[in-house]
Design a protein around this motif. Structure first.
Motif, PDB file in Angstrom:
ATOM      1  N   UNK A 126       2.420  35.221   0.368  1.00  0.00           N
ATOM      2  CA  UNK A 126       3.780  34.965  -0.112  1.00  0.00           C
ATOM      3  C   UNK A 126       4.824  34.937   1.111  1.00  0.00           C
ATOM      4  N   UNK A 127       4.866  36.064   2.321  1.00  0.00           N
ATOM      5  CA  UNK A 127       5.868  36.248   3.185  1.00  0.00           C
ATOM      6  C   UNK A 127       5.864  34.858   3.833  1.00  0.00           C
ATOM      7  N   UNK A 153      -6.437  48.359  -4.061  1.00  0.00           N
ATOM      8  CA  UNK A 153      -5.177  48.150  -4.489  1.00  0.00           C
ATOM      9  C   UNK A 153      -4.612  46.821  -3.614  1.00  0.00           C
ATOM     10  N   UNK A 154      -3.597  46.154  -4.314  1.00  0.00           N
ATOM     11  CA  UNK A 154      -2.986  44.859  -3.718  1.00  0.00           C
ATOM     12  C   UNK A 154      -1.786  45.321  -3.079  1.00  0.00           C
ATOM     13  N   UNK A 155      -1.193  44.332  -1.959  1.00  0.00           N
ATOM     14  CA  UNK A 155      -0.104  44.548  -1.496  1.00  0.00           C
ATOM     15  C   UNK A 155       0.844  43.368  -1.869  1.00  0.00           C
ATOM     16  N   UNK A 156       2.020  43.457  -1.460  1.00  0.00           N
ATOM     17  CA  UNK A 156       2.993  42.203  -2.075  1.00  0.00           C
ATOM     18  C   UNK A 156       2.645  40.671  -0.972  1.00  0.00           C
ATOM     19  N   UNK A 157       1.938  41.169  -0.045  1.00  0.00           N
ATOM     20  CA  UNK A 157       1.707  40.054   0.684  1.00  0.00           C
ATOM     21  C   UNK A 157       0.232  40.113   1.547  1.00  0.00           C
ATOM     22  N   UNK A 158       0.149  38.773   2.179  1.00  0.00           N
ATOM     23  CA  UNK A 158      -1.286  38.669   3.018  1.00  0.00           C
ATOM     24  C   UNK A 158      -2.592  38.687   2.318  1.00  0.00           C
ATOM     25  N   UNK A 159      -3.507  38.653   3.288  1.00  0.00           N
ATOM     26  CA  UNK A 159      -4.758  38.650   2.916  1.00  0.00           C
ATOM     27  C   UNK A 159      -5.489  39.837   2.891  1.00  0.00           C
ATOM     28  N   UNK A 179       6.728  40.840 -17.034  1.00  0.00           N
ATOM     29  CA  UNK A 179       7.212  40.208 -15.783  1.00  0.00           C
ATOM     30  C   UNK A 179       8.834  40.521 -15.636  1.00  0.00           C
ATOM     31  N   UNK A 180       9.340  40.477 -16.925  1.00  0.00           N
ATOM     32  CA  UNK A 180      10.981  40.305 -16.585  1.00  0.00           C
ATOM     33  C   UNK A 180      11.420  41.978 -16.347  1.00  0.00           C
ATOM     34  N   UNK A 181      10.317  42.814 -16.721  1.00  0.00           N
ATOM     35  CA  UNK A 181      10.773  44.201 -16.465  1.00  0.00           C
ATOM     36  C   UNK A 181      10.689  44.746 -15.087  1.00  0.00           C
ATOM     37  N   UNK A 182      10.016  43.965 -14.283  1.00  0.00           N
ATOM     38  CA  UNK A 182       9.814  44.371 -12.997  1.00  0.00           C
ATOM     39  C   UNK A 182      10.862  44.042 -12.157  1.00  0.00           C
ATOM     40  N   UNK A 183      11.214  44.526 -11.078  1.00  0.00           N
ATOM     41  CA  UNK A 183      12.277  44.263 -10.048  1.00  0.00           C
ATOM     42  C   UNK A 183      11.745  42.845  -9.545  1.00  0.00           C
ATOM     43  N   UNK A 184      12.831  41.596  -9.546  1.00  0.00           N
ATOM     44  CA  UNK A 184      12.668  40.609  -8.986  1.00  0.00           C
ATOM     45  C   UNK A 184      12.417  40.844  -7.237  1.00  0.00           C
ATOM     46  N   UNK A 185      11.554  40.114  -6.599  1.00  0.00           N
ATOM     47  CA  UNK A 185      11.236  40.383  -5.266  1.00  0.00           C
ATOM     48  C   UNK A 185       9.872  40.823  -5.239  1.00  0.00           C
ATOM     49  N   UNK A 186       9.878  42.208  -4.536  1.00  0.00           N
ATOM     50  CA  UNK A 186       8.520  42.264  -3.876  1.00  0.00           C
ATOM     51  C   UNK A 186       7.552  43.178  -5.165  1.00  0.00           C
TER      52      UNK A 186
END
Lengths: 75, 332
Positions: free
Chosen positions: A66-67, B325-331, B33-40
């Motif tokens: 994503x980033x 667990x999953x992060x917001x980014x990366x492999x 989905x709409x209930x989660x904060x936009x972005x991360x």
């Protein structure tokens, strides 16, 4: 031998027409947005010192980098 | 001799279960989905399903084409009867599928694609629930063809099952996020899972009682003595599973609440089986009346026996590769 007319479903023609139109509209809308996006990318002129592709991994499958994508396309 | 018709009914039942297991949670994340904060937070939620979400297609295609091949008469009656909800489901899935790609590639319009993701997920889920309700409440059949109109699928009961499935899939989505994420998003998911669990239990109760009023046959199946001794185990097991679900949730387990939520869905399918077995179109057509000739059943079974283990193996492998667990980014 089964003739086409004998194997047709009991759906009314307008019902089939409505669903066909819905698919046409949705596909044109989605592909239209895709083409619009590609044209917008092409409009952006190349710059000096552009990022190497290696810096921003190309998505293959699974989790999206994503980033990297977000930074790479900050236009 | 083994009855191939029963085996094919079991294979299609299995495809339905596999579909609910593998698509329920990611449709649920679309609904929430709409209930989660936009972005991360939304990125993380999306990333948690990105590697596995499209595996459902296999089971959708297998369920429907299996129905065509093994029970052609049922296929010819059910699909025209559920034409509108089925088309709505497919169109919903289109929006959902492209949203996965466009929201990353086109950050300027991410808000729009987030909405498309939610819209598509809600439409697809609701349509599936409506289709199930429409099947349960009965389909008009004359001779060997559907004889109802355009809107026969639409009724208070089918709308109710539509809403019930929305709550059910949302619960699976919340449990999945509890399993796959950390921090604030996980806490939010746990809160939602707790509320949606109650919601689902209420919906199951209302829909189950509603089902009993639809056909005299359903009532006889569930309530006549002595079969009630066996059928009463289904609601009792539902209560036990609900208790285990809340216990695992309060003990802050990662994976267990998701498994118990799936068990709730499993019990609903058992209940469905109790109501309609051995009919494929409730109160109209049994599986044997709708079955394909013996030779086609054998021919297709060869393919199914080879393919199903392969599909299950690669699916299990992809879930294993993306475990944890999953992060917001990366492999990983």
């Amino acid at each position: 031998v089964l003739r086409t007319v004998d194997s047709a479903s009991p759906l009314d023609a307008p019902a089939v027409a409505v669903s066909l139109m819905a698919f046409v509209v949705v596909y044109f809308a989605i592909f239209g947005m895709g083409i619009w996006y590609i044209i917008r990318l092409m409009k952006k002129p190349p710059e000096a010192h552009e990022k190497q592709l290696d810096d921003a991994p190309i998505r293959s499958s699974g989790i999206t980098p994503a980033m990297a994508v977000l930074e790479g396309s900050s236009s | 001799m083994i009855d191939l018709t029963v085996i094919w009914a079991c294979i299609i039942g299995f495809a339905i279960i596999a579909y609910v297991v593998m698509d329920g949670f990611d449709l649920g994340i679309g609904i929430l989905f709409p209930f989660f904060k936009a972005g991360k937070d939304r990125d993380t939620a999306m990333n948690s399903i990105a590697p596995v979400w499209d595996g459902y297609e296999t089971w959708l295609v297998m369920g429907v084409s299996g129905l065509l091949a093994a029970f052609p008469l049922a296929y010819a009656i059910i699909l025209p009867a559920l034409y509108a909800p089925m088309i709505a489901m497919l169109l919903g899935l289109v929006f959902r599928g492209v949203a996965f790609e466009f929201r990353w590639r086109d950050p300027a319009h991410q808000a729009f694609w987030d909405k498309a993701f939610t819209f598509g997920s809600i439409v697809a889920t609701f349509a599936q629930g409506v289709a199930l309700g429409a099947l349960l409440q009965g389909i008009s059949v004359t001779g060997r063809a559907y004889s109802g109109g355009w809107w026969e699928w639409l009724s208070p009961f089918s709308l109710l099952t539509g809403f019930g499935l929305l709550i059910g899939y949302a619960l699976l989505g919340a449990c999945w996020l509890n399993w796959k994420t950390e921090g604030g998003l996980q806490r939010q998911a746990v809160t939602y899972a707790g509320r949606l669990g109650i919601g689902l239990l209420v919906m199951i109760t209302i829909i189950s009682l509603g089902t009993l009023t639809l056909e005299a046959k359903y009532q006889e199946r569930w309530l006549s003595f002595p079969s009630i001794i066996a059928t009463a185990q289904v609601p009792l097991a539902t209560l036990v599973v609900t208790f285990m679900f809340y216990r695992s949730l309060t003990h802050k387990k990662d994976a267990q609440p998701f498994m118990w939520a799936l068990a709730l869905f499993g019990l609903c399918l058992v209940g469905l089986g109790v109501s309609i077995w051995p009919d494929i179109i409730p109160a109209r057509l049994t599986i044997w009346e709708a079955a394909a000739p013996h030779r086609s059943q054998v021919f297709m079974l060869v393919g199914a026996v080879i393919m199903i283990p392969i599909i299950l193996a690669y699916t299990a492998w992809s879930y294993w590769v993306f475990r944890g667990k999953v992060g917001a980014e990366g492999y990983h």
